[in-house]
Design an enzyme around this catalytic site. Sequence first.
Site, PDB file in Angstrom:
ATOM      1  N   ILE A  19       0.823  -1.209   0.000  1.00 27.89           N
ATOM      2  CA  ILE A  19       0.000   0.000   0.000  1.00 27.89           C
ATOM      3  C   ILE A  19       0.860   1.262   0.000  1.00 27.89           C
ATOM      4  O   ILE A  19       0.571   2.221  -0.714  1.00 27.89           O
ATOM      5  CB  ILE A  19      -0.959  -0.022   1.206  1.00 27.89           C
ATOM      6  CG1 ILE A  19      -1.991  -1.142   1.036  1.00 27.89           C
ATOM      7  CG2 ILE A  19      -1.639   1.326   1.389  1.00 27.89           C
ATOM      8  CD1 ILE A  19      -2.782  -1.449   2.287  1.00 27.89           C
ATOM      9  N   TYR A 151      -2.277  -7.368  17.090  1.00 28.90           N
ATOM     10  CA  TYR A 151      -2.316  -6.482  15.923  1.00 28.90           C
ATOM     11  C   TYR A 151      -3.623  -5.697  15.892  1.00 28.90           C
ATOM     12  O   TYR A 151      -3.627  -4.477  15.668  1.00 28.90           O
ATOM     13  CB  TYR A 151      -2.165  -7.315  14.651  1.00 28.90           C
ATOM     14  CG  TYR A 151      -2.308  -6.525  13.369  1.00 28.90           C
ATOM     15  CD1 TYR A 151      -1.207  -5.896  12.793  1.00 28.90           C
ATOM     16  CD2 TYR A 151      -3.548  -6.411  12.723  1.00 28.90           C
ATOM     17  CE1 TYR A 151      -1.336  -5.174  11.609  1.00 28.90           C
ATOM     18  CE2 TYR A 151      -3.680  -5.695  11.554  1.00 28.90           C
ATOM     19  CZ  TYR A 151      -2.572  -5.077  10.997  1.00 28.90           C
ATOM     20  OH  TYR A 151      -2.705  -4.359   9.837  1.00 28.90           O
TER      21      TYR A 151
END
Length: 250
Positions: A19, A151
């Site tokens: 990304i 996470y």
Amino acid sequence: MTQRFDNKVVVVTGGTSGIGLATAKAFVEAGASVFITGRRQDALDAAVKAIGGNVTGVRGDMAVLADIDRLYDAVQQRHAQIDVLFANAGGGELAPLGAITEEHFQQTFDSNVKGVVFTVQKALPLLRDGASIILTASTTSIKGTGAFSVYSATKAAVRNFARSWILDLKDRHIRVNAVSPGLTETAGLNELFGGGDQAASTKDYLVGLIPAGRIGQPEEIAKAVMFLASDDASYVNGIELFVDGGQAQI
């Protein structure tokens, strides 16, 4: 929709792959002067070559405060201010409850939370009034995911930073938004799922959970980031923009 970023200065952390790389390339193509970071010099050099144009690579780990200082020193050598900051650096590994180690916890929070806090805070003297900050969160910020709780917790923290920092920065009219990608075709995703046939079978299963019926591409996330960074989003502030084919909405 096309945004132009001529004469704009953009910083993209974690810009050597996936990304971050796609977003840095899109900003350069839209006329911006872009700075990217990466922890490995070889990957950084390859990314700069792949992006081409007006891009500068600065090696650094955004969990290390001295590396963040070096990034902004590099920016200051060429520019007086930053117009867009995309705090994208981060990552994570699978670890179910019962197998979470102190090292796993510390590394994930340092990369995804500490790194974001100080990447933004240390940018403040350089950010122009009216600048745009975009944070990379995740669909895991609102959804439970097995073996991915640490996470997910970091990304929930990142999402809340956007909510809180718009209050801290309101007098400077600096907008802060979070982009939350869903399943996206990146090298990091393949590594997370173990690579090879295992990664392919896992992705095939997960695609069945996405209303759009496919995995997203990094370029699609980049377009969302560019929207949030642009004047077209001048009244968009503090949001979490899901770019996930609809998965977080069901």
